[in-house]
Scaffold this motif. Sequence first.
Motif, PDB file in Angstrom:
ATOM      1  N   VAL A  15      -6.244  33.433   6.906  1.00 21.12           N
ATOM      2  CA  VAL A  15      -6.136  33.963   5.550  1.00 21.12           C
ATOM      3  C   VAL A  15      -7.344  33.550   4.724  1.00 21.12           C
ATOM      4  CG1 VAL A  15      -4.707  34.064   3.485  1.00 21.12           C
ATOM      5  CG2 VAL A  15      -3.651  33.926   5.716  1.00 21.12           C
ATOM      6  N   ILE A  19      -9.443  35.844   2.117  1.00 17.59           N
ATOM      7  CA  ILE A  19      -9.832  35.484   0.755  1.00 17.59           C
ATOM      8  C   ILE A  19     -11.351  35.521   0.610  1.00 17.59           C
ATOM      9  CG2 ILE A  19      -9.823  33.567  -0.906  1.00 17.59           C
ATOM     10  CD1 ILE A  19      -6.937  33.037  -0.090  1.00 17.59           C
ATOM     11  N   ARG A  88       1.623  37.716  12.965  1.00 18.87           N
ATOM     12  CA  ARG A  88       2.864  37.347  12.301  1.00 18.87           C
ATOM     13  C   ARG A  88       4.025  38.223  12.709  1.00 18.87           C
ATOM     14  NH1 ARG A  88       1.622  34.711   7.059  1.00 18.87           N
ATOM     15  NH2 ARG A  88       3.717  35.350   6.502  1.00 18.87           N
ATOM     16  N   HIS A 169      -0.102  46.334   3.700  1.00 15.92           N
ATOM     17  CA  HIS A 169      -1.325  46.186   4.485  1.00 15.92           C
ATOM     18  C   HIS A 169      -1.670  47.449   5.267  1.00 15.92           C
ATOM     19  CE1 HIS A 169      -0.944  41.564   4.155  1.00 15.92           C
ATOM     20  NE2 HIS A 169      -1.510  42.111   3.112  1.00 15.92           N
ATOM     21  N   ALA A 400      -1.562  55.547  -1.288  1.00 16.75           N
ATOM     22  CA  ALA A 400      -1.149  55.101  -2.625  1.00 16.75           C
ATOM     23  C   ALA A 400       0.378  55.032  -2.720  1.00 16.75           C
ATOM     24  CB  ALA A 400      -1.723  56.039  -3.687  1.00 16.75           C
ATOM     25  N   MET A 403       1.592  52.139  -0.693  1.00 14.14           N
ATOM     26  CA  MET A 403       1.276  50.866  -1.334  1.00 14.14           C
ATOM     27  C   MET A 403       2.289  50.543  -2.424  1.00 14.14           C
ATOM     28  SD  MET A 403      -2.190  49.565  -3.188  1.00 14.14           S
ATOM     29  CE  MET A 403      -3.169  49.445  -1.708  1.00 14.14           C
ATOM     30  N   MET A 404       2.640  51.543  -3.204  1.00  9.49           N
ATOM     31  CA  MET A 404       3.601  51.322  -4.295  1.00  9.49           C
ATOM     32  C   MET A 404       4.949  50.898  -3.720  1.00  9.49           C
ATOM     33  SD  MET A 404       2.445  51.304  -7.168  1.00  9.49           S
ATOM     34  CE  MET A 404       3.543  50.187  -7.980  1.00  9.49           C
ATOM     35  N   LEU A 407       4.578  47.351  -2.402  1.00  5.75           N
ATOM     36  CA  LEU A 407       4.457  46.336  -3.450  1.00  5.75           C
ATOM     37  C   LEU A 407       5.809  46.049  -4.087  1.00  5.75           C
ATOM     38  CD1 LEU A 407       1.134  47.156  -5.358  1.00  5.75           C
ATOM     39  CD2 LEU A 407       1.595  45.280  -3.791  1.00  5.75           C
ATOM     40  N   THR A 410       7.715  43.996  -1.751  1.00  4.27           N
ATOM     41  CA  THR A 410       7.179  42.644  -1.628  1.00  4.27           C
ATOM     42  C   THR A 410       7.541  41.790  -2.846  1.00  4.27           C
ATOM     43  OG1 THR A 410       5.309  43.562  -0.433  1.00  4.27           O
ATOM     44  CG2 THR A 410       5.065  41.325  -1.243  1.00  4.27           C
ATOM     45  N   PHE A 411       7.371  42.371  -4.021  1.00  7.27           N
ATOM     46  CA  PHE A 411       7.508  41.553  -5.231  1.00  7.27           C
ATOM     47  C   PHE A 411       8.927  41.486  -5.768  1.00  7.27           C
ATOM     48  CE2 PHE A 411       2.897  42.810  -5.997  1.00  7.27           C
ATOM     49  CZ  PHE A 411       2.433  41.620  -5.458  1.00  7.27           C
ATOM     50  N   PHE A 412       9.693  42.530  -5.562  1.00  6.78           N
ATOM     51  CA  PHE A 412      10.980  42.568  -6.242  1.00  6.78           C
ATOM     52  C   PHE A 412      12.154  42.493  -5.288  1.00  6.78           C
ATOM     53  CE2 PHE A 412       7.978  45.010  -8.992  1.00  6.78           C
ATOM     54  CZ  PHE A 412       7.794  43.989  -9.906  1.00  6.78           C
ATOM     55  N   LYS A 439      11.229  34.213  -0.001  1.00  8.81           N
ATOM     56  CA  LYS A 439      10.373  34.062  -1.194  1.00  8.81           C
ATOM     57  C   LYS A 439      11.245  34.059  -2.437  1.00  8.81           C
ATOM     58  CE  LYS A 439       9.475  38.851  -0.343  1.00  8.81           C
ATOM     59  NZ  LYS A 439       8.627  39.748   0.371  1.00  8.81           N
ATOM     60  N   HIS A 440      10.619  33.887  -3.578  1.00  9.81           N
ATOM     61  CA  HIS A 440      11.298  33.922  -4.873  1.00  9.81           C
ATOM     62  C   HIS A 440      12.473  32.955  -4.962  1.00  9.81           C
ATOM     63  CE1 HIS A 440       9.898  38.362  -4.562  1.00  9.81           C
ATOM     64  NE2 HIS A 440       8.890  37.561  -4.823  1.00  9.81           N
ATOM     65  N   VAL A 442      13.386  31.096  -7.303  1.00 13.33           N
ATOM     66  CA  VAL A 442      14.045  31.146  -8.618  1.00 13.33           C
ATOM     67  C   VAL A 442      15.140  32.221  -8.620  1.00 13.33           C
ATOM     68  CG1 VAL A 442      13.694  31.511 -11.080  1.00 13.33           C
ATOM     69  CG2 VAL A 442      11.954  30.335  -9.737  1.00 13.33           C
ATOM     70  N   ARG A 446      19.333  31.687  -8.971  1.00 11.22           N
ATOM     71  CA  ARG A 446      20.167  32.402  -9.935  1.00 11.22           C
ATOM     72  C   ARG A 446      21.315  33.111  -9.199  1.00 11.22           C
ATOM     73  NH1 ARG A 446      17.050  36.734 -12.776  1.00 11.22           N
ATOM     74  NH2 ARG A 446      15.495  35.252 -12.199  1.00 11.22           N
TER      75      ARG A 446
ATOM     76  N   GLU B 178       6.022  29.415 -12.819  1.00  9.57           N
ATOM     77  CA  GLU B 178       6.849  30.587 -12.545  1.00  9.57           C
ATOM     78  C   GLU B 178       6.492  31.725 -13.509  1.00  9.57           C
ATOM     79  OE1 GLU B 178       8.722  30.703  -9.944  1.00  9.57           O
ATOM     80  OE2 GLU B 178       9.526  32.711 -10.356  1.00  9.57           O
ATOM     81  N   TYR B 181       3.268  33.295 -12.507  1.00  2.09           N
ATOM     82  CA  TYR B 181       3.481  34.130 -11.327  1.00  2.09           C
ATOM     83  C   TYR B 181       4.158  35.448 -11.700  1.00  2.09           C
ATOM     84  CZ  TYR B 181       5.795  35.893  -7.192  1.00  2.09           C
ATOM     85  OH  TYR B 181       6.256  36.728  -6.220  1.00  2.09           O
ATOM     86  N   VAL B 185       2.538  39.165 -11.321  1.00  6.14           N
ATOM     87  CA  VAL B 185       3.106  40.207 -10.470  1.00  6.14           C
ATOM     88  C   VAL B 185       3.326  41.482 -11.269  1.00  6.14           C
ATOM     89  CG1 VAL B 185       5.254  40.884  -9.351  1.00  6.14           C
ATOM     90  CG2 VAL B 185       4.153  38.761  -8.701  1.00  6.14           C
ATOM     91  N   VAL B 189       1.391  45.019 -10.510  1.00  4.41           N
ATOM     92  CA  VAL B 189       2.061  46.293 -10.206  1.00  4.41           C
ATOM     93  C   VAL B 189       1.616  47.363 -11.199  1.00  4.41           C
ATOM     94  CG1 VAL B 189       4.282  47.467 -10.155  1.00  4.41           C
ATOM     95  CG2 VAL B 189       4.028  45.267  -9.035  1.00  4.41           C
ATOM     96  N   MET B 196      -3.946  53.987  -9.830  1.00  3.11           N
ATOM     97  CA  MET B 196      -3.519  55.194  -9.097  1.00  3.11           C
ATOM     98  C   MET B 196      -3.451  56.413 -10.010  1.00  3.11           C
ATOM     99  SD  MET B 196      -0.599  53.764  -6.618  1.00  3.11           S
ATOM    100  CE  MET B 196      -0.986  52.666  -5.275  1.00  3.11           C
ATOM    101  N   VAL B 228      -6.238  38.105  -4.611  1.00  2.43           N
ATOM    102  CA  VAL B 228      -6.571  36.796  -4.046  1.00  2.43           C
ATOM    103  C   VAL B 228      -5.573  35.751  -4.556  1.00  2.43           C
ATOM    104  CG1 VAL B 228      -8.268  34.925  -4.159  1.00  2.43           C
ATOM    105  CG2 VAL B 228      -9.021  37.243  -3.668  1.00  2.43           C
ATOM    106  N   TYR B 234       1.222  33.036  -1.927  1.00  4.36           N
ATOM    107  CA  TYR B 234       2.177  33.357  -0.866  1.00  4.36           C
ATOM    108  C   TYR B 234       1.856  32.634   0.437  1.00  4.36           C
ATOM    109  CZ  TYR B 234       4.852  37.044  -3.150  1.00  4.36           C
ATOM    110  OH  TYR B 234       5.700  37.730  -3.963  1.00  4.36           O
ATOM    111  N   VAL B 235       0.582  32.705   0.809  1.00  9.01           N
ATOM    112  CA  VAL B 235       0.239  32.235   2.150  1.00  9.01           C
ATOM    113  C   VAL B 235      -0.186  30.777   2.155  1.00  9.01           C
ATOM    114  CG1 VAL B 235      -1.059  32.755   4.224  1.00  9.01           C
ATOM    115  CG2 VAL B 235      -0.479  34.584   2.653  1.00  9.01           C
ATOM    116  N   ARG B 236      -0.961  30.359   1.146  1.00 11.11           N
ATOM    117  CA  ARG B 236      -1.437  28.982   1.125  1.00 11.11           C
ATOM    118  C   ARG B 236      -0.599  28.092   0.221  1.00 11.11           C
ATOM    119  NH1 ARG B 236      -4.168  28.852   5.545  1.00 11.11           N
ATOM    120  NH2 ARG B 236      -3.993  26.666   4.987  1.00 11.11           N
TER     121      ARG B 236
END
Lengths: 464, 273
Positions: A15, A19, A88, A169, A400, A403-404, A407, A410-412, A439-440, A442, A446, B178, B181, B185, B189, B196, B228, B234-236
Amino acid sequence: MPKQKNPFWSFFASVYLTITLLVFTVVLSIVGTFIPQQDAARGFAQGIPSGLASFLQTMQAFDLFHSVWFFLLMLLLSLNLIVCSLNRWSLTWKQFRGSPISGEEGLFQGLSPERIFLCDEDVGTVTGRVEGLLNRKYRNISSNQEKEDTVIICGERGRYSRFAVYVVHLSVQLLILGALLGAYWGWEGYVNIGEGETADAIDLKGGKGTKALPFTIRCDKFIVAFYENGVPKTYRSDLTFLKDSKTLYQGPLLVNHPISLEGVRVYQASYGSSPDGRASLAFPRGGKEGKIIKVGPGEIFSLPEKEGTVQIVRLEENLMQMGPAVKILVRSGQGEVSFWIFQHIDKIREMNPGVTEQVPMFNPALFKPYVFVLKGMEERYYTGLQVSRDPGAPLVAAAAVLMMVGLIGTFFSSHRRIWIKIQPAGEKTKISVAARSNKHPVVLDREVRQLTEQIKVSLEKGST
Amino acid sequence: MTNTMVLSWVTFLYFGAFVFYLFRLVFGKEFWGKAAFYAVLGGLGAHTLGLMLRWKESYALGIGHAPLSNFYESLIFFAWAVVMLYVIVEWRIKNRSLGVFVLPAAFLLMAFASLASGISDRIQPLIPALQSNWLTSHVVTCFMGYAAFTVAFAVGIMYFLRNIPLFSFIPEAHILDELIYQNTVLGFVFLTLGIMTGSVWAHYAWGAYWSWDPKETWSLITWLIYAVMLHARYVRGWRGKRMAVLAIIGFAAVLFTYLGVNYLPGLHSYLQS
């Protein structure tokens, strides 16, 4: 699957490499916004020492975003992404398929006190209630009689979100691929077409020569409308596309509404008026109103009574901010005389009294006994079209969308797994809630708090 | 014009809210915190009203368009998005200490829009390139992204001030982490969506979905910096101070994308007026 031992593989699996590559891309992009690129670079290169200019040229610094450097960065990034993903993948697959019941060792050790509580119901009743509750929000509910009297129920949510990052990716790969397709098989250029004229080739961007079009474009008419403040409101070209003298398509072209034909897109990019318009001139002799003639640049006409000839030297739409003007050259027995005729000469005289005496070049009556009058100038517009072809565009659009989706996943969203241990503790029943998320933390906290509350409420309700 | 008058009152309301948040710190009374929050809510309400009035007035002028088309309007919308996001964050984390750091951003944006010379607050007609349905979605998504990055930046600054006794009110490091972060995020988005929608628009207006125009390039640079940052987390497993540093660097890139590139030649020249 190759092992980490292979130095090539481990280099691309890092990684840090990702970077580093991203940072290099950032640096290259910053440089690319400060050194003028492509068409803008030519003027810039003339203004700097020629040694530096040729060095920058060799380094492809004047077209950085299509340079071998940028290509290499994208290639390395692409390889890096592929290797990281492959590396992975087996772990992700195992986590995706893995039955949640086989929780790790020590899952229930060191739980915070609020995740352990007691209730009066027996293990069987509690198990039923908890299963009912978990079923509402979680999937793959299973229970396991660990020891006698001890039951572990587990469930999971958001299993598929583990793939979301792969989707992102993959979309980056498609994006790079689409951009490469566009760079190698696409082209972009411009063409100006005067009203009534046709064009079948364009000038490629960046001075890369011309390109023949698969059809001929004829500009039938160009119309521009202005706001009161002089800013253009709309402009459009009425175009006819011809192939083998047959009409392929005919219609108006407006800004923001390109025409797409045979894989080629045609855009309304700009407009202008050509200097080869026609001027309406009158030349009364001795105060007598004469006829009005229409002449274009270079044209020659004779004055009555063979007193001389007049040649139109230049047409200017707006000479020195004083409006339309025509420069003429009169040849006669007395020699040659050249001067300007302004359309708004009366106004100019009013603003600058005595100007025609001070500047004879501006005097329309310089060749006596004639007084030349510019009645008007016909503007001949040309339309500026941008023409391009990009076979990579659909791929980029697909990237595109992917990706949306990726994302958001991944994030939500995250893969959350819950284990609930139910065991007797003397007269009562002890309930412990353990949870893991990829992940997440927090969000997981909850969620577990809510779930614990729900279980408590449901058990209290049951006991009354 | 009524809208510019309303919007200049909003500037004072935001300044008032900032002062109240400061009073809350100095006097330690929650009364000031409440007063500040009401000032923010009042400001946001008036701000929304001002934007809607401006929209309506543009129709009365016969050049109707959403108030998102020049530098003045973008500053006003930027400030609106920052305050909107701040209200949501304060309401969600039930902590008012962010106000001292976020409100100045909103106040400065508003003040800059009204006071800076060379920024016309007049409603201008749209040139043909801007007459597109993509204008609204492009500008809204971009500035929502900028607003989230602004909040992340403010929290990043808080991270470095939290050990100074004067700023002892700042929440604990892990809460700040938090917040950085989450806002990053959100910003990422929205920035992705903004790029786009901009690309789709460029595909219809400029002849290519990407032209390496300086603003495009800088939006990519900003996007890469935040990419980055997210990978490092996430990774490091980067947290705390490093994330705060990256939030500040990222915001510098946002500012350059928004303002700096106007000094470079390019296609996005609408903001220069």
